[in-house]
Design a protein around this motif. Structure first.
Motif, PDB file in Angstrom:
ATOM      1  N   ALA A 131       0.840  -1.193   0.000  1.00 48.88           N
ATOM      2  CA  ALA A 131       0.000   0.000   0.000  1.00 48.88           C
ATOM      3  C   ALA A 131       0.874   1.241   0.000  1.00 48.88           C
ATOM      4  O   ALA A 131       1.992   1.231   0.518  1.00 48.88           O
ATOM      5  N   THR A 132       0.345   2.296  -0.584  1.00 44.78           N
ATOM      6  CA  THR A 132       0.999   3.602  -0.559  1.00 44.78           C
ATOM      7  C   THR A 132       0.003   4.601   0.004  1.00 44.78           C
ATOM      8  O   THR A 132      -1.206   4.448  -0.168  1.00 44.78           O
ATOM      9  N   GLY A 133       0.514   5.616   0.661  1.00 43.62           N
ATOM     10  CA  GLY A 133      -0.358   6.644   1.226  1.00 43.62           C
ATOM     11  C   GLY A 133       0.342   7.376   2.350  1.00 43.62           C
ATOM     12  O   GLY A 133       1.551   7.236   2.553  1.00 43.62           O
ATOM     13  N   ASP A 134      -0.455   8.134   3.099  1.00 45.75           N
ATOM     14  CA  ASP A 134       0.089   8.877   4.238  1.00 45.75           C
ATOM     15  C   ASP A 134       0.589   7.890   5.282  1.00 45.75           C
ATOM     16  O   ASP A 134       0.043   6.792   5.434  1.00 45.75           O
ATOM     17  N   ASP A 135       1.621   8.301   6.042  1.00 42.56           N
ATOM     18  CA  ASP A 135       2.171   7.436   7.091  1.00 42.56           C
ATOM     19  C   ASP A 135       1.078   7.068   8.089  1.00 42.56           C
ATOM     20  O   ASP A 135       0.257   7.914   8.479  1.00 42.56           O
ATOM     21  N   ALA A 136       1.067   5.788   8.472  1.00 40.65           N
ATOM     22  CA  ALA A 136       0.071   5.289   9.431  1.00 40.65           C
ATOM     23  C   ALA A 136       0.661   4.105  10.169  1.00 40.65           C
ATOM     24  O   ALA A 136       1.309   3.249   9.579  1.00 40.65           O
ATOM     25  N   VAL A 154      -4.060   4.196  -0.363  1.00 41.84           N
ATOM     26  CA  VAL A 154      -4.973   4.250   0.791  1.00 41.84           C
ATOM     27  C   VAL A 154      -4.933   5.634   1.397  1.00 41.84           C
ATOM     28  O   VAL A 154      -3.980   6.403   1.214  1.00 41.84           O
ATOM     29  N   GLU A 155      -6.013   5.944   2.137  1.00 43.77           N
ATOM     30  CA  GLU A 155      -6.060   7.196   2.891  1.00 43.77           C
ATOM     31  C   GLU A 155      -6.733   6.910   4.231  1.00 43.77           C
ATOM     32  O   GLU A 155      -7.581   6.002   4.321  1.00 43.77           O
ATOM     33  N   PRO A 156      -6.383   7.668   5.244  1.00 40.73           N
ATOM     34  CA  PRO A 156      -6.992   7.437   6.567  1.00 40.73           C
ATOM     35  C   PRO A 156      -8.507   7.630   6.531  1.00 40.73           C
ATOM     36  O   PRO A 156      -9.020   8.450   5.775  1.00 40.73           O
ATOM     37  N   VAL A 157      -9.186   6.883   7.382  1.00 37.79           N
ATOM     38  CA  VAL A 157     -10.663   6.970   7.445  1.00 37.79           C
ATOM     39  C   VAL A 157     -11.053   8.135   8.316  1.00 37.79           C
ATOM     40  O   VAL A 157     -10.525   8.441   9.297  1.00 37.79           O
TER      41      VAL A 157
END
Length: 157
Positions: A131-136, A154-157
């Motif tokens: 997955a790629t996206g903001d750090d989580a 992906v993005e945070p919910v």
């Protein structure tokens, strides 16, 4: 060689029927729906030559013209069949059937390996996907918004 040519000449109209059956039989050995139409074309030429001979016009269609007729009917048959059996026109109820990652767009999943530097892994069912996206951190719930091949965006919910 002259005995073979004498045999072929003595068969007359039957040559086309023999060629048609041979081409259709070849279709069973080499599948792909190509030889079937040539076999059908040979049978059509055989029927036409037989009918012309039966009404006394057999000499009007010499063997070279029979070959030309066979070529024309073969090409016409192939294009006719392609027009009505174009695989590109097949509609499916499941638009994402062959795009596995597209089936998951919009789903909320859990980060399995921390997303750091824009890359990590998420769990979808019993499978891990890149997955790629903001750090989580691990355990964060994220929504799948897209994919690049087999890597989800992906993005945070």
């Amino acid at each position: 060689m002259s005995a073979l040519s004498d045999l072929i000449a003595s068969l007359g109209t039957w040559n086309w029927f023999i060629a048609g059956v041979a081409l259709m039989a070849l279709e069973t050995l080499v599948p792909g729906v190509h030889f079937l139409w040539f076999g059908l074309s040979a049978a059509v030429v055989g029927v036409l030559v037989f009918l012309l001979t039966a009404v006394g016009l057999g000499e009007a269609l010499s063997f070279p013209w029979q070959l030309v007729l066979f070529a024309v009917i073969s090409v016409a048959t192939v294009f006719w069949v392609r027009r009505f059996t174009n695989a590109q026109n097949v509609e499916s109820e499941d638009k994402d059937l062959n795009q596995r990652s597209a089936q998951y767009f919009g789903q909320i999943v859990t980060v399995e390996d921390d997303i750091t530097g824009g890359r990590g892994r998420v769990r979808v069912g019993d499978t891990l996907w890149m997955a790629t996206g903001d750090d989580a951190p691990k355990g964060t719930r994220v929504r799948i918004t897209g994919a690049n091949g087999t890597v989800f965006r992906v993005e945070p919910v």
